[in-house]
Design a protein around this motif. Structure first.
Motif, short mmCIF file in Angstrom:
data_model
loop_
_atom_site.label_atom_id
_atom_site.label_comp_id
_atom_site.label_asym_id
_atom_site.label_seq_id
_atom_site.Cartn_x
_atom_site.Cartn_y
_atom_site.Cartn_z
N ILE A 148 0.86 -1.19 0.00
CA ILE A 148 0.00 0.00 0.00
C ILE A 148 0.89 1.23 0.00
O ILE A 148 1.77 1.38 0.87
N ASP A 149 0.71 2.13 -0.97
CA ASP A 149 1.44 3.39 -1.03
C ASP A 149 0.51 4.52 -0.61
O ASP A 149 -0.68 4.51 -0.94
N VAL A 150 1.06 5.49 0.13
CA VAL A 150 0.26 6.61 0.63
C VAL A 150 0.92 7.93 0.21
O VAL A 150 2.13 8.11 0.38
N ALA A 151 0.13 8.82 -0.33
CA ALA A 151 0.59 10.18 -0.64
C ALA A 151 -0.47 11.16 -0.13
O ALA A 151 -1.66 11.00 -0.42
N SER A 152 -0.04 12.16 0.64
CA SER A 152 -1.03 13.09 1.23
C SER A 152 -0.40 14.45 1.45
O SER A 152 0.82 14.57 1.64
N GLU A 153 -1.24 15.46 1.43
CA GLU A 153 -0.82 16.83 1.71
C GLU A 153 -1.94 17.52 2.46
O GLU A 153 -3.12 17.43 2.06
N VAL A 154 -1.58 18.16 3.56
CA VAL A 154 -2.58 18.81 4.40
C VAL A 154 -3.35 19.85 3.58
O VAL A 154 -2.76 20.68 2.88
N GLY A 155 -4.69 19.78 3.64
CA GLY A 155 -5.55 20.72 2.96
C GLY A 155 -5.81 20.40 1.51
O GLY A 155 -6.67 21.05 0.88
N LYS A 156 -5.12 19.40 0.94
CA LYS A 156 -5.30 19.09 -0.48
C LYS A 156 -5.83 17.68 -0.72
O LYS A 156 -6.38 17.41 -1.79
N GLY A 157 -5.66 16.79 0.21
CA GLY A 157 -6.21 15.46 0.04
C GLY A 157 -5.19 14.34 0.15
O GLY A 157 -4.00 14.57 0.40
N THR A 158 -5.68 13.11 -0.05
CA THR A 158 -4.87 11.91 0.17
C THR A 158 -5.17 10.90 -0.93
O THR A 158 -6.31 10.79 -1.41
N THR A 159 -4.14 10.14 -1.32
CA THR A 159 -4.31 9.05 -2.27
C THR A 159 -3.70 7.78 -1.69
O THR A 159 -2.51 7.76 -1.35
N PHE A 160 -4.52 6.76 -1.54
CA PHE A 160 -4.05 5.43 -1.16
C PHE A 160 -3.99 4.58 -2.44
O PHE A 160 -4.98 4.50 -3.18
N THR A 161 -2.84 3.96 -2.68
CA THR A 161 -2.68 3.11 -3.86
C THR A 161 -2.46 1.67 -3.41
O THR A 161 -1.47 1.36 -2.74
N ILE A 162 -3.41 0.80 -3.78
CA ILE A 162 -3.30 -0.63 -3.46
C ILE A 162 -2.64 -1.32 -4.65
O ILE A 162 -3.19 -1.33 -5.75
N CYS A 163 -1.46 -1.90 -4.43
CA CYS A 163 -0.73 -2.61 -5.49
C CYS A 163 -0.88 -4.11 -5.27
O CYS A 163 -0.48 -4.63 -4.23
N LEU A 164 -1.45 -4.80 -6.26
CA LEU A 164 -1.71 -6.23 -6.14
C LEU A 164 -1.06 -6.99 -7.29
O LEU A 164 -1.19 -6.58 -8.45
N PRO A 165 -0.35 -8.11 -7.00
CA PRO A 165 0.19 -8.93 -8.09
C PRO A 165 -0.95 -9.49 -8.93
O PRO A 165 -1.97 -9.95 -8.40
N VAL A 166 -0.79 -9.44 -10.24
CA VAL A 166 -1.82 -9.98 -11.12
C VAL A 166 -1.90 -11.49 -10.99
O VAL A 166 -2.96 -12.09 -11.07
N ARG A 167 -0.73 -12.13 -10.74
CA ARG A 167 -0.71 -13.58 -10.56
C ARG A 167 -0.65 -13.92 -9.08
O ARG A 167 -0.14 -13.15 -8.27
N ARG A 168 -1.11 -15.09 -8.77
CA ARG A 168 -1.16 -15.56 -7.39
C ARG A 168 0.22 -15.56 -6.76
O ARG A 168 1.19 -16.01 -7.36
N HIS A 169 0.31 -15.04 -5.54
CA HIS A 169 1.58 -14.96 -4.82
C HIS A 169 1.71 -16.20 -3.95
O HIS A 169 1.12 -16.30 -2.89
N GLU A 170 2.51 -17.19 -4.42
CA GLU A 170 2.57 -18.50 -3.76
C GLU A 170 3.25 -18.46 -2.41
O GLU A 170 2.95 -19.24 -1.53
N THR A 171 4.23 -17.57 -2.24
CA THR A 171 5.04 -17.59 -1.02
C THR A 171 4.65 -16.51 -0.03
O THR A 171 5.43 -16.12 0.81
N ALA A 172 3.40 -16.02 -0.13
CA ALA A 172 2.98 -14.96 0.77
C ALA A 172 2.96 -15.43 2.21
O ALA A 172 3.28 -14.70 3.13
N ILE A 173 2.57 -16.70 2.43
CA ILE A 173 2.49 -17.25 3.78
C ILE A 173 3.49 -18.38 3.89
O ILE A 173 3.49 -19.31 3.10
N ALA A 174 4.36 -18.31 4.93
CA ALA A 174 5.36 -19.36 5.10
C ALA A 174 4.71 -20.61 5.62
O ALA A 174 3.73 -20.57 6.31
#
Length: 563
Positions: free
Chosen positions: A537-563
């Protein structure tokens, strides 16, 4: 003339070789050995002109020349031929007499034979005898691994090859232990390095002692042949001696003890050599490193023991550091539990106060038959009950590690569903809600339920950030696969924005900018779900102007996400 000399229970013996010398257990052989590890006709030595050749006769345990298993090999003066449990010294000239006789087993406390000096072979001692004084007064003098390791590093007579080998051992163990503090992974890497260093080693074990109970268990094992480590046991006597005294043990004939005669691993695999180096850090015994071989006696020398001691001291220091790290992590976890309980108590208290206030208004409305008050009180109870339900679900999600339940999903559709769900809430706050889909993005492998939950958190927070700000709006934008293999969902608002110090705390458990209206779990739970997908998750924000949350997801299944 050529001879074979060896050590028998009756003392040193010698045999003059003829044109054909058969060696085995049967009595009609020129050399008959009463040895269960020797085949009936095990091997033979033939004369071919001025040369001599040894041939194995398809024996069960093989014939070895200078620790190498052979089927046929020419012999040279000074070669050592191992048949069963007996090692023969092949000579084409009479060896000079050794002062007092030399032993096959190096006893620390006695100087090692000078390099290149021929030696006769005396009776190999069982490991049990090596660990105490024998009937002839021969003993193993205790030598600490630290002393051996220091001697290995500082010895001035070491040649370039020995120094290079020590440097390689130090480097490889350092490489194996530098990249992880996970004990299991660390020990497995160390054993891989040790098996690579000791080319004659068949098996290597690291055994650890429990700090409370003292129970010794196998923490890691490596073997050259799959399954071999589990087949044979290890020398408990040598292990106990090393761990009890803190001294390294070198045994060049571990199978000579009669009490091992019925052990299937010894009978089937032949004689073993072994080394044991205790793991000691600041006078605290942590365990031991055990290395052995099934390929004959004298596979390890004093220099090998020195290398093992150097490695053991490195491993002991790293292992002690890993244990200290585990203690620190455990302490931090307890502190986090305390912090969590404090935050959780505060959240529950606020919710209960809301329920209590709603119940009070509800009772008053019922007593006065005032339906408006009843509706107001019931709405307060219902809303706070929803907060409690959300809190419980968030706690369960945050506290339990779980792999995503992957399925093919349409991110555009998930975003549309989320916007439709929050639309009424956005209208009530006077906040426009816009959706910008990506029609070229096909189905992706995600956990739809988890991603939907994240989107509800982010879009709901964006609406709250815009409430009461004229002209503020929320936009949900889907962006297809980029060059880095990630799809992105942007939740952008033109609301109040956030200061850098607030952004730094966003994903801290129980931190909330909404006061009593928030649980402080929504963003940490969302971050956990996205990271379980292998995203970020990327976050960019500035007081009085707003905020953008960017959710980045792998297009393919992430096999090793959980050990």
């Amino acid at each position: 003339m050529a001879t074979l000399s060896w050590n028998s229970p009756e003392g040193p013996k010698q045999h003059d070789l003829g044109d054909l010398t058969r060696i085995g257990r049967l009595p009609d052989n020129e050399l008959s050995l009463l040895d269960g590890a020797t085949s009936g006709l095990h091997a033979r030595i033939l004369r071919q002109g001025d040369a001599w050749v040894v041939e194995d006769n398809g024996s069960r345990n093989g014939t070895f020349v200078n620790n190498d298993r052979v089927s046929r090999r020419p012999l040279r003066d000074g070669d050592r031929v191992l048949v069963g449990r007996t090692e023969f010294l092949f000579r084409t000239a009479q060896p000079p007499a050794a002062e007092g006789g030399q032993t096959l087993m190096w006893r620390r406390g006695q100087p090692a034979p000078a390099e290149g000096r021929p030696s006769t072979v005396a009776r190999a001692l069982p490991i049990e005898e090596l660990l105490r004084s024998d009937t002839r007064g021969a003993t193993i003098t205790p030598v600490s691994t630290l002393a051996v390791a220091r001697a290995a590093v500082a010895r001035p007579d070491a040649n370039a090859a020995q120094l290079a080998r020590r440097l390689k051992a130090t480097y490889e163990i350092s490489q194996a232990t530098a990249e992880t503090l996970d004990t299991a992974e660390l020990l497995d890497r160390v054993l891989a390095a040790l098996v690579g260093l000791f080319e004659t080693a068949d098996r290597a074990f690291i055994l650890l002692s429990d700090p409370q109970s003292g129970e010794v268990t196998t923490a890691a094992e490596r073997c050259r042949v799959a399954g071999q480590a589990a087949e044979g046991g290890i020398s408990k006597t040598a292990l106990d001696q090393a761990m009890r005294s803190g001294d390294a043990v070198l045994c060049q004939d571990a199978a000579a003890d009669d009490r091992f005669a019925e052990a299937a691993s010894i009978i089937g695999l032949g004689i073993r050599s072994l080394m044991v180096a205790p793991l000691v850090f600041r006078d605290q015994g942590l365990g031991a490193v055990y290395v052995d071989t099934m390929r004959g006696i004298r596979a390890f020398a004093e220099a090998d023991l020195e290398l093992l001691c150097v490695a053991a001291n490195q491993v002991a220091a790293v292992l002690a550091n890993a244990r200290l790290h585990d203690k620190v992590v455990a302490s931090e976890r307890l502190a986090a539990v305390g912090q969590t309980l404090a935050g959780l108590t505060h959240c529950i208290k606020n919710i209960l106060q809301g329920i209590k206030g709603g119940a009070f208004i509800l009772d008053k409305g019922l007593g006065l038959d005032d339906l408006d008050r009843v509706r107001k009180g019931w709405e307060m109870v219902r809303r706070n009950n929803g907060f409690m339900e959300e809190l419980v679900y968030d706690l369960l999600t945050y506290s339990k590690q779980r792999p995503p339940e992957y399925a093919l999903a349409d991110l555009n559709a998930l975003c549309a569903e989320t916007c439709a769900y929050i639309e009424e809430r956005a209208k009530a706050a006077g906040v426009p809600l816009n959706l910008v889909p990506d029609p070229e993005l096909g189905p992706v492998q995600v956990d739809p339920k988890g991603i939907r939950r994240c989107l509800l958190n982010f879009v709901g927070n964006a609406v709250d950030a815009c409430a009461g700000r004229p002209g503020a709006a929320v936009t949900v934008e889907v962006q297809g696969k980029a060059h880095d293999g990630f799809a992105r969902i942007l939740v952008r608002d033109t609301g109040c924005g956030m200061a850098p110090e607030t952004i730094a705390k966003l994903f801290t458990v129980f931190f909330s900018t909404k006061g009593s209206k928030g649980t402080g779990l929504g963003l940490p739970v969302s971050q956990k779900i996205i990271e379980e997908h292998g995203g970020r998750i990327d976050v960019a924000s500035e007081v009085g102007k707003g905020t953008t949350f960017t959710i980045c997801l792998p297009v393919r299944r992430h096999e090793t996400a959980i050990a």
